[in-house]
Write a protein that holds these residues in place. Structure first.
Motif, PDB file in Angstrom:
ATOM      1  N   LEU A   1     -22.751  35.440   1.542  1.00  0.00           N
ATOM      2  CA  LEU A   1     -22.184  36.259   0.471  1.00  0.00           C
ATOM      3  C   LEU A   1     -21.873  35.402  -0.765  1.00  0.00           C
ATOM      4  CD1 LEU A   1     -21.050  38.937  -0.534  1.00  0.00           C
ATOM      5  CD2 LEU A   1     -18.883  38.377   0.591  1.00  0.00           C
ATOM      6  N   ILE A   2     -21.397  34.199  -0.523  1.00  0.00           N
ATOM      7  CA  ILE A   2     -21.072  33.310  -1.641  1.00  0.00           C
ATOM      8  C   ILE A   2     -22.321  32.957  -2.422  1.00  0.00           C
ATOM      9  CG2 ILE A   2     -20.226  31.012  -2.255  1.00  0.00           C
ATOM     10  CD1 ILE A   2     -18.304  31.196   0.080  1.00  0.00           C
ATOM     11  N   GLU A   3     -23.425  32.704  -1.710  1.00  0.00           N
ATOM     12  CA  GLU A   3     -24.668  32.376  -2.385  1.00  0.00           C
ATOM     13  C   GLU A   3     -25.172  33.552  -3.221  1.00  0.00           C
ATOM     14  OE1 GLU A   3     -26.689  29.134   0.632  1.00  0.00           O
ATOM     15  OE2 GLU A   3     -26.809  31.251   1.119  1.00  0.00           O
ATOM     16  N   TYR A   4     -25.042  34.785  -2.662  1.00  0.00           N
ATOM     17  CA  TYR A   4     -25.408  35.967  -3.438  1.00  0.00           C
ATOM     18  C   TYR A   4     -24.584  36.075  -4.717  1.00  0.00           C
ATOM     19  CZ  TYR A   4     -28.586  38.176  -0.114  1.00  0.00           C
ATOM     20  OH  TYR A   4     -29.658  38.478   0.679  1.00  0.00           O
ATOM     21  N   MET A   5     -23.288  35.811  -4.583  1.00  0.00           N
ATOM     22  CA  MET A   5     -22.403  35.920  -5.744  1.00  0.00           C
ATOM     23  C   MET A   5     -22.737  34.873  -6.804  1.00  0.00           C
ATOM     24  SD  MET A   5     -18.765  36.715  -3.861  1.00  0.00           S
ATOM     25  CE  MET A   5     -17.908  36.804  -5.439  1.00  0.00           C
ATOM     26  N   VAL A   6     -23.063  33.679  -6.370  1.00  0.00           N
ATOM     27  CA  VAL A   6     -23.445  32.623  -7.302  1.00  0.00           C
ATOM     28  C   VAL A   6     -24.738  33.008  -8.030  1.00  0.00           C
ATOM     29  CG1 VAL A   6     -24.240  30.247  -7.516  1.00  0.00           C
ATOM     30  CG2 VAL A   6     -22.266  30.780  -6.077  1.00  0.00           C
TER      31      VAL A   6
END
Length: 242
Positions: A12-17
């Motif tokens: 999820l963090i990678e998607y947000m970045v």
């Protein structure tokens, strides 16, 4: 048993970045596009003003320099001066009110392309509905758009050296018959405005109109500029005395 390799997905963090980076790039592209659009509008407004101003002065110069032209044996009229026709020349009396100028010269056609009565073109230049117009024989046609005001001053050559000693308004000229026969040049002053909005915010600017005072333009986003030229009259009649 054989081991099964599992592929790891994005967190999820990678998607947000990734989304954040995409939004930043999109904002940069949008800002660049808006900047280019604004620059293009400004350039179009400047080009429009310059083109209109140059054409107006070119047209008026050609016409005004014709004032008084005639064949040696042709009589334009009994009244003098016959090159600057004071019957159709007026002084607006204020910076925000346009003047008008009427000239006469020998010609088969007037500024509208119509047959000139008696072989004499009587052409009047004035501003109406934001347009610089040329009128003749009760009709008129626009020359250019976007004209806020037009003013004309008259160079009076009092000592017959072909150099004006002073510039006066049409009202001052009409009040002095002697000086009305000594006009050697015409100073044209035009205040033009762009058709489109150029500035970021509304701005009320003040312009100094030579011989007429201060002109305060509308509080808007249009671009404005003064165009002026001094036009000498090569066909003016010889000094006619008092």
């Amino acid at each position: 048993m054989k081991s099964i390799n599992k592929s790891n997905g994005f967190t999820l963090i990678e998607y947000m970045v990734a989304i954040t980076i995409g939004l930043i790039l999109l904002a940069g592209v949008g800002t660049f596009f808006l900047g280019m659009q604004k620059s293009s509008q400004a350039q179009n407004g400047i080009s429009e003003l310059q083109e209109n101003g140059r054409f107006a002065l070119y047209f008026l110069t050609n016409e005004i320099q014709m004032a008084g032209w005639k064949e040696p044996d042709f009589i334009i009229g009994a009244s003098t001066p016959n090159y600057i026709d004071l019957t159709g020349t007026s002084d607006g009396g204020a910076a925000n009110v346009s003047d008008s100028l009427q000239i006469r010269y020998e010609s088969d056609v007037d500024c509208l392309g119509n047959a000139a009565a008696g072989g004499v073109a009587t052409n009047r230049f004035f501003v109406e509905d934001g347009q610089l117009k040329c009128g003749a024989g009760g009709a008129s046609q626009p020359i250019i758009n976007g004209v806020e005001v037009a003013h004309f001053l008259y160079g009076v050559d009092t000592d017959r050296d072909n150099t004006p000693e002073k510039y006066v308004t049409a009202s001052q000229l009409a009040a002095n018959p002697v000086e009305a026969r000594q006009v050697a040049s015409v100073k044209v002053i035009l205040l033009l405005a762009s058709d489109t909005n150029v500035a970021d915010t509304n701005t009320a600017r003040t312009f100094t109109i030579l011989g007429e005072g201060e002109f305060t333009a509308n509080n808007d986003r249009k671009l404005r500029r003064i165009f002026s030229s001094t036009i000498f009259l090569p066909n003016r009649p010889k000094y006619l005395g008092s």
